[in-house]
Design an enzyme around this catalytic site. Structure first.
Site, PDB file in Angstrom:
ATOM      1  N   ASP A  13       0.834  -1.021   0.014  1.00  0.00           N
ATOM      2  CA  ASP A  13       0.016   0.416   0.250  1.00  0.00           C
ATOM      3  C   ASP A  13       0.750   1.075  -0.166  1.00  0.00           C
ATOM      4  OD1 ASP A  13      -2.502  -1.800   0.585  1.00  0.00           O
ATOM      5  OD2 ASP A  13      -2.451  -1.613   2.213  1.00  0.00           O
ATOM      6  N   GLU A  55     -11.437  -1.684  -3.716  1.00  0.00           N
ATOM      7  CA  GLU A  55     -10.674  -0.613  -3.056  1.00  0.00           C
ATOM      8  C   GLU A  55      -9.572  -0.262  -3.506  1.00  0.00           C
ATOM      9  OE1 GLU A  55      -9.613  -3.210   0.685  1.00  0.00           O
ATOM     10  OE2 GLU A  55      -8.718  -4.633  -0.813  1.00  0.00           O
TER      11      GLU A  55
END
Length: 320
Positions: free
Chosen positions: A33, A202
């Site tokens: 991420d 997401e």
């Protein structure tokens, strides 16, 4: 030699081959991420999921080295609002606002929407600077069991005088929220705007290019190493608030999203996209799971091009 090239040129070297090599462990962390890549005083910086959030600096040879954790002591509201979180903070993003860096991050636990997005600020990124030090600015947004959204995966974009944050994971999808441009917190009376929906969605990111805003999202599942099914999808809109439509005209709120980047060879489950611009050249920044290293997560950057108003990546550039 790379170490003597200006940063912007070094970042654009063909293939970004350093991320395809087998790197040592230790100070060279797993990267998951990754935040938007930013520059400070000629150095490139990035943040990543990890205990207290990893702050990383790009070395002259292209590797990312962990320099610090943003939090060694955690704000009291973390435990109050999200008791299940144990200090492992997710999916940070970063933006410069006047004389401070704002970092947004997720406080949650896997598979739950008992979550919150927090904000921290510092005048400097280099831990050696006298201006370095992270201040808790509080909670931006909270989701609870029973809500139809998940307050994780923040990504921030400045658009003129306005500041916006996209966010979301699974549940009812991806949302956009206007922030106060001074405090960085939720703008008074601002209501979320839904941008995209899919059963497994997401990691949003909005990028302005030409006359359009482009919404990148992930479909699929992360965090399973070589079994991860992440892929990046994209749509575009003339307005930051949407509607975002794919190449076929399908609205992303109704499950639309054009294929952009999927697993390819050793590069499994590409995800959590952002875009770094150097010397006018756009680079796609994202993580992947390395099939040749038992699914270890790492950061890769790929040169981007545009064709007929849509982004493309030079996939072969990352495979050397």
């Amino acid at each position: 030699m790379i170490r003597f090239l200006p940063l912007a040129i070094a970042l654009l070297l063909p293939a970004m081959a350093c991320h395809a090599q087998r790197l040592p462990e230790g100070d060279y962390p797993r990267i998951h991420d990754p935040s938007t890549l930013v520059e400070e005083k000629g150095d490139a910086w990035c943040l990543s999921t990890g205990q207290g959030i990893q702050l990383m600096k790009r070395e002259p040879d292209g590797r990312w080295k962990k320099m610090a954790s943003l939090f060694t002591e955690f704000p009291a509201w973390h435990k109050t609002e999200v008791p299940a979180n144990k200090g492992h903070l997710w999916a940070p993003d970063i933006i410069r606002r006047k004389d401070r860096w704002f970092v947004y991050y997720s406080v949650s636990s896997f598979g739950s929407n008992e979550s919150a997005i927090g904000l921290a600020s510092s005048k400097a990124l280099d831990p050696a600077s006298k201006d370095y030090g992270w201040k808790d600015e509080g909670m931006v947004l909270r989701s609870r069991k029973g809500d139809r959204f998940n307050a994780i995966d923040p990504a921030v974009i400045a658009d003129g005088k306005k500041l916006w944050m996209s966010y979301g994971s699974f549940w009812d999808g991806i949302f956009l929220l206007e922030l106060d441009p001074e405090s960085g917190l939720r703008k008074d009376k601002a209501e979320p705007i839904r941008l995209a929906m899919y059963p497994e969605i997401e990691a949003p990111f909005i990028h302005k290019h030409g006359d359009y805003y482009y919404l990148f999202v992930n479909w699929g599942k992360c965090c399973r190493g070589v079994d991860s099914t992440y892929e990046i999808r994209v749509g575009r809109s003339k307005d930051i608030t949407g509607p975002y439509k794919d190449k076929d005209g399908a609205d992303m709120k109704a499950g639309g999203g054009s294929a952009f980047l999927a697993s390819d060879g050793r590069f499994i489950g590409p995800g959590h996209a952002s875009i770094f611009v150097a010397k006018g050249k756009e680079m796609l920044v994202h993580h992947f799971y390395d099939k040749d290293r038992r699914g270890r997560s790492d950061l890769r950057m790929l040169p981007m091009e545009w064709k007929d108003g849509w982004p493309m990546v030079e996939k072969d550039a990352g495979a050397k």
